[in-house]
Design an enzyme around this catalytic site. Sequence first.
Site, PDB file in Angstrom:
ATOM      1  N   LYS A   1      79.940  14.656   0.898  1.00  0.00           N
ATOM      2  CA  LYS A   1      81.485  14.869   0.968  1.00  0.00           C
ATOM      3  C   LYS A   1      81.687  16.262   1.487  1.00  0.00           C
ATOM      4  O   LYS A   1      81.563  17.403   0.977  1.00  0.00           O
ATOM      5  CB  LYS A   1      82.024  14.595  -0.422  1.00  0.00           C
ATOM      6  CG  LYS A   1      83.537  15.083  -0.363  1.00  0.00           C
ATOM      7  CD  LYS A   1      84.279  14.504  -1.586  1.00  0.00           C
ATOM      8  CE  LYS A   1      85.608  15.219  -1.795  1.00  0.00           C
ATOM      9  NZ  LYS A   1      86.340  14.356  -2.712  1.00  0.00           N
TER      10      LYS A   1
ATOM     11  N   ARG B   1      94.731  15.577  -2.576  1.00  0.00           N
ATOM     12  CA  ARG B   1      96.009  15.766  -2.013  1.00  0.00           C
ATOM     13  C   ARG B   1      96.531  15.002  -0.833  1.00  0.00           C
ATOM     14  O   ARG B   1      97.652  14.597  -0.954  1.00  0.00           O
ATOM     15  CB  ARG B   1      95.943  17.272  -1.711  1.00  0.00           C
ATOM     16  CG  ARG B   1      96.069  18.304  -2.766  1.00  0.00           C
ATOM     17  CD  ARG B   1      95.585  19.632  -2.208  1.00  0.00           C
ATOM     18  NE  ARG B   1      94.202  19.700  -1.988  1.00  0.00           N
ATOM     19  CZ  ARG B   1      93.335  20.941  -1.753  1.00  0.00           C
ATOM     20  NH1 ARG B   1      94.490  22.054  -1.458  1.00  0.00           N
ATOM     21  NH2 ARG B   1      92.240  21.095  -1.407  1.00  0.00           N
TER      22      ARG B   1
ATOM     23  N   SER C   1      90.151  16.628   1.972  1.00  0.00           N
ATOM     24  CA  SER C   1      91.058  16.891   2.906  1.00  0.00           C
ATOM     25  C   SER C   1      91.471  18.042   2.842  1.00  0.00           C
ATOM     26  O   SER C   1      91.765  18.920   3.848  1.00  0.00           O
ATOM     27  CB  SER C   1      92.495  16.195   2.667  1.00  0.00           C
ATOM     28  OG  SER C   1      92.946  16.277   1.234  1.00  0.00           O
TER      29      SER C   1
ATOM     30  N   GLU D   1      79.238  17.484  -2.671  1.00  0.00           N
ATOM     31  CA  GLU D   1      80.277  18.388  -1.818  1.00  0.00           C
ATOM     32  C   GLU D   1      80.134  19.798  -1.840  1.00  0.00           C
ATOM     33  O   GLU D   1      80.493  20.325  -2.611  1.00  0.00           O
ATOM     34  CB  GLU D   1      81.617  17.966  -2.791  1.00  0.00           C
ATOM     35  CG  GLU D   1      82.779  18.366  -2.053  1.00  0.00           C
ATOM     36  CD  GLU D   1      84.075  18.226  -2.753  1.00  0.00           C
ATOM     37  OE1 GLU D   1      83.954  17.563  -3.782  1.00  0.00           O
ATOM     38  OE2 GLU D   1      85.137  18.599  -2.322  1.00  0.00           O
TER      39      GLU D   1
HETATM   40  P1  13P Z   1      91.299  17.305  -1.512  1.00  0.00           P
HETATM   41  O1  13P Z   1      91.269  15.972  -0.549  1.00  0.00           O
HETATM   42  O2  13P Z   1      92.644  17.628  -2.011  1.00  0.00           O
HETATM   43  O3  13P Z   1      90.501  18.590  -0.962  1.00  0.00           O
HETATM   44  O4  13P Z   1      90.387  16.919  -2.908  1.00  0.00           O
HETATM   45  C1  13P Z   1      89.193  16.161  -2.447  1.00  0.00           C
HETATM   46  C2  13P Z   1      88.504  16.688  -3.762  1.00  0.00           C
HETATM   47  O5  13P Z   1      87.942  15.992  -4.401  1.00  0.00           O
HETATM   48  C3  13P Z   1      88.187  18.133  -3.646  1.00  0.00           C
HETATM   49  O6  13P Z   1      86.816  18.464  -4.499  1.00  0.00           O
END
Ligand code: 13P
Length: 340
Positions: A220, A292, A262, A178
């Site tokens: 991600k 979120r 998100s 990510e």
């Molecule tokens: P959000 O979808 O709230 O951005 O969180 C996803 C996530 O795992 C961030 O590391």
Amino acid sequence: MNKDQLVRTAKAMVAAGKGILAADESTGTITKRFGALRIESTADARRDYRELLFRTKDAMEQYISGVILYDETIRQTAKDGTPLVKLIEAAGAIPGIKVDAGAKPLANFLGETITEGLDGLRERLSDYHGLGARFAKWRAVIQIGGGVPTDFAVEANARALARYAGLCQEAGIVPIVEPEVLMDGAHDLARCYDVTEFVLKTVFMELYKARVFLEGMILKPNMIVPGKACAAKASPEEVAQATIRVLRNCAPAAVPGVAFLSGGQSDVEATANLDAISRLGGPWALTFSYGRALQDAAQKAWAGQPENMRAAQAAFAHRARMNSLAAQGRWSEGEERTAA
Ligand code: 13P
């Protein structure tokens, strides 16, 4: 490295119509979210809240492929003593674990961060595998601003992501890689595109150098969106065009799945954008890995009160269903109004 097992897990994480529930907020982050709703953040409250999500049986079974947990949660038991991991498995979903130790200020690079957590990671992964985790998450954070990001910050974060991914695969755990380019700032969509392109190119070069098995990982990424303070807003179609274009330019087709974060979009916005992205499609499975955007409505409905549990579950089930439709390019505003 058991490549077949990694491929099976990675494919299951992005199975058609399913996506990932990111419930891995650190204690600090969940305390902030609870605080905004005047919910006291005790270990029991955090457990009760997550238990109600994992016990939302139909939604979990139909729409959720995996759940990212935090260290506290993967060790917690439900009120009746059942380990929370078992609730997730009973719904046919895969338990996962956040293993980074958070983004810390990068020395000499004001306004940039480096994600820590590599020390002792091999041992922690083995421990988490024993607790049932079959995938993991590491979030690198890239800021946009004047003179930022620097090459050094992007390269240092990409190198850490690659070392993490290698250790995960050695442990039989699928890494979610990510690299999040933040929405904070007044930059436009084109700047988000350029920064994300550089970040993804750098990340995949480091993954290559670290000999990471691309078929056994999930990417991600952020979507390509204008900064939150940018006056020019982008339609879902514009977001989708730019997002698919950057991915086609940077993410090898060997990667089985792309599960978007998100990142501070509103929940319906994140769904509408995912739907437009899925309509364009790509060589990878496309889905959500939302925190979120899956949980905000449920948290609000719950408000820390046991009598609100059903309403919270209904709110979570609705968002899970909307995002399942979006991952298949079948969402519509009409479906949105079937709200629970
Ligand atoms: P959000 O979808 O709230 O951005 O969180 C996803 C996530 O795992 C961030 O590391």
